[in-house]
Design an enzyme around this catalytic site. Structure first.
Site, PDB file in Angstrom:
ATOM      1  N   ILE A 111       0.834  -1.195   0.000  1.00  0.00           N
ATOM      2  CA  ILE A 111       0.000   0.000   0.000  1.00  0.00           C
ATOM      3  C   ILE A 111       0.874   1.253   0.000  1.00  0.00           C
ATOM      4  CG2 ILE A 111      -1.788   1.270   1.280  1.00  0.00           C
ATOM      5  CD1 ILE A 111      -2.692  -1.466   0.156  1.00  0.00           C
TER       6      ILE A 111
ATOM      7  N   GLU B  22      -3.115  -6.533   8.009  1.00  0.00           N
ATOM      8  CA  GLU B  22      -2.456  -5.261   7.700  1.00  0.00           C
ATOM      9  C   GLU B  22      -1.128  -5.262   8.440  1.00  0.00           C
ATOM     10  OE1 GLU B  22      -5.276  -2.344   8.986  1.00  0.00           O
ATOM     11  OE2 GLU B  22      -6.681  -2.809   7.365  1.00  0.00           O
TER      12      GLU B  22
ATOM     13  N   GLU C  19      22.172  11.956  19.209  1.00  0.00           N
ATOM     14  CA  GLU C  19      21.069  12.391  20.064  1.00  0.00           C
ATOM     15  C   GLU C  19      21.508  12.951  21.411  1.00  0.00           C
ATOM     16  OE1 GLU C  19      17.855   9.588  20.354  1.00  0.00           O
ATOM     17  OE2 GLU C  19      17.436   9.717  18.199  1.00  0.00           O
TER      18      GLU C  19
ATOM     19  N   SER D  24       5.799  -4.251  18.414  1.00  0.00           N
ATOM     20  CA  SER D  24       4.335  -4.358  18.244  1.00  0.00           C
ATOM     21  C   SER D  24       4.009  -5.539  17.342  1.00  0.00           C
ATOM     22  CB  SER D  24       3.771  -3.072  17.623  1.00  0.00           C
ATOM     23  OG  SER D  24       4.001  -1.970  18.460  1.00  0.00           O
TER      24      SER D  24
ATOM     25  N   GLY E 173       1.683  -7.510  16.864  1.00  0.00           N
ATOM     26  CA  GLY E 173       0.343  -7.703  16.317  1.00  0.00           C
ATOM     27  C   GLY E 173       0.183  -7.145  14.920  1.00  0.00           C
TER      28      GLY E 173
ATOM     29  N   GLU F  93      18.025  16.283  10.313  1.00  0.00           N
ATOM     30  CA  GLU F  93      17.653  17.699  10.232  1.00  0.00           C
ATOM     31  C   GLU F  93      16.210  17.968  10.658  1.00  0.00           C
ATOM     32  OE1 GLU F  93      16.452  18.327   5.574  1.00  0.00           O
ATOM     33  OE2 GLU F  93      18.567  18.497   6.115  1.00  0.00           O
TER      34      GLU F  93
ATOM     35  N   GLU G 155      14.761  16.340  13.223  1.00  0.00           N
ATOM     36  CA  GLU G 155      14.612  15.785  14.566  1.00  0.00           C
ATOM     37  C   GLU G 155      15.127  16.793  15.590  1.00  0.00           C
ATOM     38  OE1 GLU G 155      15.361  11.415  16.244  1.00  0.00           O
ATOM     39  OE2 GLU G 155      17.223  12.382  15.656  1.00  0.00           O
TER      40      GLU G 155
END
Length: 181
Positions: free
Chosen positions: A14, A38, A96, A113, A115, A140, A142
């Site tokens: 998709i 999905e 960071e 995740s 699921g 740039e 973030e």
């Protein structure tokens, strides 16, 4: 376990973006019926638990658009194609937080995740960090702010829901388990 396995009949992509790919799979279920799944495909990520000489945990504060709020999290980032997770951890730590290390300890890998997504997060600990004068620039788009907390302060942030994501909660639980040993 084969008794729970779902067989893919057809896959339709998709969306194929910079961070994720979204696909819909038609599957045959173990009972012979069919269904749709999905799925989000992700290259994987790393999280780093950096500890200062003063025994503080280094976090980053940043706005998270899907949640429409600011969270305090351990430094983390996406794996680049073919990149070794340790290299990603070193890069993200410097970008960071402005810290560097030569010593990473692997803690665990976990699905964030399962699921609906295949993202695998690799978690590392470092207790030997040094500030970098000319730290590598982050992405740039973030914007992060470094936050240093004791473990007790971090646990209070969890209660206040300022720390509210799975990887950071996992990191705090891990550090707490080390204290009990």
């Amino acid at each position: 376990m084969k008794e729970f396995e779902e067989k893919t009949i057809h896959t339709e992509t998709i969306y194929d973006g910079e961070i994720v790919k979204l696909q819909v799979d038609d599957v045959t279920l173990p009972d012979g019926k069919t269904s749709k799944r999905e799925l989000i495909r992700h290259t994987g990520a790393v999280g780093i638990i950096p500890i200062t000489k003063e025994n503080k945990i280094v976090f980053v504060k940043q706005y998270r658009k899907p949640l429409e709020k600011v969270l305090v999290e351990i430094p983390a980032g996406k794996l680049e194609d073919g990149e070794d997770p340790e290299m990603t951890a070193l890069r993200e730590l410097e970008e960071e937080t402005g810290y560097r290390t030569d010593s990473l300890k692997f803690v665990a890998s976990f699905y964030t995740s399962p699921g609906f997504a295949d993202e695998l997060m690799h978690l590392y600990l470092t207790e030997d960090i040094e500030p970098v004068e000319d730290a590598a620039a982050g992405d740039e788009d973030e914007f992060v702010e470094r936050v240093e907390l004791t473990l007790d302060e971090a646990k209070q942030y969890v209660k206040d829901q300022r720390i509210h994501d799975a990887k950071t909660n996992y990191a705090i639980l891990y550090l707490e388990s080390l204290e009990r040993m």
